[in-house]
Write a protein that holds these residues in place. Sequence first.
Motif, mmCIF file in Angstrom:
data_model
loop_
_atom_site.group_PDB
_atom_site.id
_atom_site.type_symbol
_atom_site.label_atom_id
_atom_site.label_comp_id
_atom_site.label_asym_id
_atom_site.label_seq_id
_atom_site.Cartn_x
_atom_site.Cartn_y
_atom_site.Cartn_z
ATOM 1 N N VAL B 237 -63.038 61.987 -33.928
ATOM 2 C CA VAL B 237 -61.746 61.316 -34.102
ATOM 3 C C VAL B 237 -60.916 62.067 -35.146
ATOM 4 O O VAL B 237 -59.706 62.257 -34.979
ATOM 5 C CB VAL B 237 -61.938 59.843 -34.526
ATOM 6 N N GLN B 238 -61.568 62.521 -36.211
ATOM 7 C CA GLN B 238 -60.822 63.262 -37.234
ATOM 8 C C GLN B 238 -60.278 64.570 -36.652
ATOM 9 O O GLN B 238 -59.180 64.991 -37.003
ATOM 10 C CB GLN B 238 -61.709 63.553 -38.458
ATOM 11 N N ILE B 239 -61.063 65.199 -35.778
ATOM 12 C CA ILE B 239 -60.564 66.428 -35.151
ATOM 13 C C ILE B 239 -59.385 66.086 -34.238
ATOM 14 O O ILE B 239 -58.380 66.806 -34.214
ATOM 15 C CB ILE B 239 -61.696 67.147 -34.398
ATOM 16 N N ALA B 240 -59.486 64.975 -33.527
ATOM 17 C CA ALA B 240 -58.369 64.547 -32.683
ATOM 18 C C ALA B 240 -57.135 64.290 -33.544
ATOM 19 O O ALA B 240 -56.024 64.692 -33.191
ATOM 20 C CB ALA B 240 -58.748 63.280 -31.911
ATOM 21 N N ARG B 241 -57.341 63.642 -34.690
ATOM 22 C CA ARG B 241 -56.221 63.400 -35.608
ATOM 23 C C ARG B 241 -55.615 64.731 -36.039
ATOM 24 O O ARG B 241 -54.387 64.895 -36.075
ATOM 25 C CB ARG B 241 -56.723 62.599 -36.823
ATOM 26 N N ALA B 242 -56.484 65.693 -36.370
ATOM 27 C CA ALA B 242 -55.992 67.011 -36.785
ATOM 28 C C ALA B 242 -55.203 67.659 -35.654
ATOM 29 O O ALA B 242 -54.142 68.247 -35.884
ATOM 30 C CB ALA B 242 -57.159 67.893 -37.217
ATOM 31 N N LEU B 243 -55.697 67.534 -34.413
ATOM 32 C CA LEU B 243 -54.995 68.143 -33.279
ATOM 33 C C LEU B 243 -53.638 67.487 -33.050
ATOM 34 O O LEU B 243 -52.687 68.138 -32.632
ATOM 35 C CB LEU B 243 -55.841 68.043 -32.007
ATOM 36 N N ALA B 244 -53.558 66.189 -33.329
ATOM 37 C CA ALA B 244 -52.288 65.490 -33.148
ATOM 38 C C ALA B 244 -51.226 66.042 -34.086
ATOM 39 O O ALA B 244 -50.034 65.842 -33.867
ATOM 40 C CB ALA B 244 -52.466 63.991 -33.373
ATOM 41 N N GLN B 245 -51.642 66.723 -35.131
ATOM 42 C CA GLN B 245 -50.675 67.350 -36.037
ATOM 43 C C GLN B 245 -50.029 68.573 -35.396
ATOM 44 O O GLN B 245 -49.144 69.171 -36.007
ATOM 45 C CB GLN B 245 -51.363 67.757 -37.353
#
Lengths: 343, 346
Positions: B237-245
Amino acid sequence: MRAAAPGCIRSALLWTAGLAALVLSVAVAVTIGPADISVPDVWSAVAAHLGRGEATLTPIRDGIVWNLRMPRTLLAAVCGAGLAVCGTVLQSLLRNPLADPFVLGVSSGASTGAVAIVVLGVGGGAVSISAGAFVGAVVSFALVLLLSHALGGSADRVVLSGVAAMQLFSALTSFVILTAGDAETTRGVLFWLLGSLSGVGWTDVWLCGAVLVLALVICLAHARTLDAFVFGQDAAATLGVHVTRTRLLLLCVTALLTAALVSSAGAIGFVGLVLPHAARALVGSGHARLLPVTALAGAVFLVWVDTLARTVLDPQEVPVGVVTSLIGVPAFVLVLYRTRKTT
Amino acid sequence: MTPNTDSGRHRDFGPHSDFGLHGDSGPRTGSGPRTGSGLHGDSGRRTDSGSRTGSGPHRDSGRRTDSTPPPDSTPPPDSTPHTGSTPHPDSGLRADRVSRTAGGHLIIDGVTLAPPPGATVGLLGPNGSGKSTLLRVLAGVLAPASGVVTLDGMPLREAGRRTVARRVAVVDQDATTQVELSVEEVVRLGRIPHRRPWSPSTHRDDEAVHEALTRTGLADRASQSWHTLSGGERQRVQIARALAQDPRELLLDEPTNHLDIQHQLDLLSLVADLPLTSVIALHDLNLAAMFCDHVLVLREGVAHAAGTPSEVITEELIEKVYGVRAVVTPADDGPESRPSIRYLRR
């Protein structure tokens, strides 16, 4: 835009429902009390004072509505909203679910200031209790900021510094009362310390209302920034937030708002602690929606708690802080219980 | 592979050694002439190890980009470094001889790191060697005491936090919160640097969140509570959050801590396949060898060695840096092969 539209409608609905609940609560709360006044009476009195319509009430009843109950009920709404907003912002900013406006030491500083005015006669009567409380609040907050900065400036240090300041100023207050106060002033001070909305006037309402609106606008402008703090300061920084600057600004805003509220209504506990949790359970943790909802919920809550406080032992009045704490402590335990489960 | 026990301090690593063609990057902020940054400046410094121990541009870039082209072309990794479009040496995120002190001690000391665009770079080194600090300096969370971190040639400090956050995303080793949040709400945090106060979320915000969830295989768990997730899922999820950036650079600080081996492999495959420049602090040398195109080994805050895993991860280096004896089985010649490490009991 597809996903945004239902969110907008939901926000609008929430706003409308909340505002309607608040207006209705204020109108009904004003009718409750020893003198028998109905909701239409309230409307006509308000309309008359706003210059729309004829005065239909007797001057005494009109005075009860407009000069006694109305400012008191409105200040209850403002205090409830303000304290709840402060709690929401502080819990997010300091990442502590138990943070509330008093964590910054503001209210205990205000108490010391007020007690110094009343008991020691500092200022020779020219300075009001409110002014003394305000000065005490600001001094105490400055101390907390300096202390937490000296200790490293992280969120938990702010909380610890606040607790330290709280202890210090409580001790100072007790010391002043015990050494210099007589029974009568002690009773008056005690009532104020526990939080009370009795005897407030329109000046308090305008002052606190203005500070509340200002604080609410600033906090709402930082709604997303507050969201960014959910995983901590470093995470917020990597999301583009100026952590130090933002935190200082929002701490100052909450301290100013708390100081204004406390100097008018005394130290009303637990609203800032409990209401944000209730509001989060309602609308989630996104601050753009959470802040207005918390404000409205806090306003409605304190309007009713104050009504309860002034009627439950009629004709005696219970300090509103006593009632909020009686409701707040079980809620506090519930919060602890819930955090026990999630961590 | 030739063992590399070189311990040159200011070893450059990245475009300069990877891409033969580059101009001088111009004057730096008061740093005077830059050691090891000129054309082929590195080759001289590396001769002390007795053989070519550069970062292996042909083998390295070729392997990654030829055999496994990134599934997405935005932002384009430089797939043909030797046939024309050479990136400007200042492109991307680079640390130029950065140092950082804490409590009077040098935590990192003159480290230079310039990850080639699209590459997966491993930061290795024992506890306290400065990996996390270097990542935090790269992310702009900590300011370097000396040296400079640049983004496309502009110092981070001048670029501004929001601008940096739209380019560089960070995943920490273990993010915690007490707030009740759904997976989608966490991922949506990644849009904060792209949004203005008061503005509602845009179509692009929703799209980026959806893309990030899909890419990390979380699309069907968007409404699940963060607190019900396992450690591996939370990191996802944190990687997904990072990708959303919408970043082009992704910095990860020991993202596989506390994960079981399956989730470690899943997570690192996910990161290595992203069309982003990734810098990952890692403890596990085998994982670093498997997933990283380059590694930089830190020892007491100093860049101890740099290059491809095959070049850098040697028995001598492990003994010297970690104080551990190990047998390193070198890669055979296949394009996908990597060295493997077996530790010996004392």
